[in-house]
Design a protein around this motif. Structure first.
Motif: not given
Length: 294
Positions: A145-149, A161-165
């Motif tokens: 799972g990818v969680v958005v930042a 990756l700059d936008y991923i928590a």
């Protein structure tokens, strides 16, 4: 940085796993005069995971933790899901070619196959997956799972990756017999209560040297049924974030399910898990409702 969502009496609290042990975020604030949100969902949705990670890397490492040993937990940890109410849950279907072959389907080549799941599907580690009486064949599938930042739109693939928590472990369930009746039943087949087990750990991107080498495996009763590595996805996590953000606005706390290497059929009294490199195993027992008179 490794963040944990933990059960504590009747609450779910956020914690930070360090080389000295686990410290919950409320205690962290008390000891070091910080003001982090004290559960993981609030922290993620406030957009401050990156800020905490920077503080942890630059400031926390300088602190003489020997003076604060009483603030670290040593007892057994009981995990809760990292979020109960994410703004959006976005799924990707047939993202590993081998899984498409399992279902006798053709893997999408030009654009990913997408679907959404309601937040009412969410359970946490060790909670029970309930097979609905309407389904005679339900499967479980491990996914990264990818969680958005933070709120974002039109993200370039090279800077995703700059936008991923961070990342978490997932078990996604599907009532496959319902889906087989009609491909338009995809949302229905994936939306029953308890049909999304969400891990209790959130690992920031800098915890991974090479995400493409991370192995994702679906297990039942401790036996590996299917496994594969992220590099064998048709659409990489970065491609998925870029594609999805080109179609809709992503919000802090959104969860993207990146697809499974393969599913396993489950029934009452089974025990399934997702094993993903870097994470504690995500395990859930299975129970069945009485068959429906559909």
């Amino acid at each position: 940085m490794r963040l944990l969502s933990l059960k504590s009496r009747d609450n779910e609290v956020g914690a930070l796993a360090t080389g000295h042990g686990v410290i919950d975020l409320e205690t962290l604030n008390d000891l070091f005069a910080t003001d982090w949100d004290v559960n993981i969902e609030a922290l993620v949705q406030s957009g401050r995971v990156g800020e905490l990670n920077q503080w942890y890397r630059e400031e926390f490492s300088k602190i003489n933790l020997a003076h604060y040993s009483s603030g670290f937990r040593s007892s057994k940890l009981t995990y809760a899901p990292i979020e109960r109410n994410p703004p959006m849950i976005l799924g990707i279907g047939l993202n590993y070619r081998d899984h498409a072959a399992d279902l006798g389907a053709v893997a999408p080549q030009n654009e990913p196959a997408t679907f959404m799941k309601p937040r009412t599907t969410i359970i946490g580690p060790e909670d029970a997956i309930v097979i609905p009486g309407k389904s005679m064949r339900t499967t479980a599938e491990a996914e990264l799972g990818v969680v958005v930042a933070r709120r974002c739109k039109d993200i370039p693939k090279e800077s995703w990756l700059d936008y991923i928590a961070g990342f978490t472990a997932i078990l996604d369930m599907t009532a496959e017999d319902i889906l087989e009746q009609n491909p338009r039943f995809l949302t229905r087949s994936k939306s029953f209560d308890t049909f999304l087990s969400l891990g209790g750990e959130l690992l920031t991107p800098d915890e991974f040297t090479d995400l493409s080498k991370v192995k994702v495996a679906t297990l039942k009763h401790g036996k590996v049924y299917r496994e594969n590595v992220v590099s064998n996805m048709t659409f990489s996590p970065g491609s998925l974030v870029s594609f999805l953000s080109s179609e809709l606005t992503l919000e802090a706390g959104d969860i993207i399910l990146t697809g499974t290497p393969g599913a396993v059929a489950i029934s009452g009294d089974d025990f399934v898990e997702a094993q993903i490199d870097g994470f504690a195993p995500l395990r859930n027992a299975v129970i069945s409702e009485l068959p429906s008179s559909r």
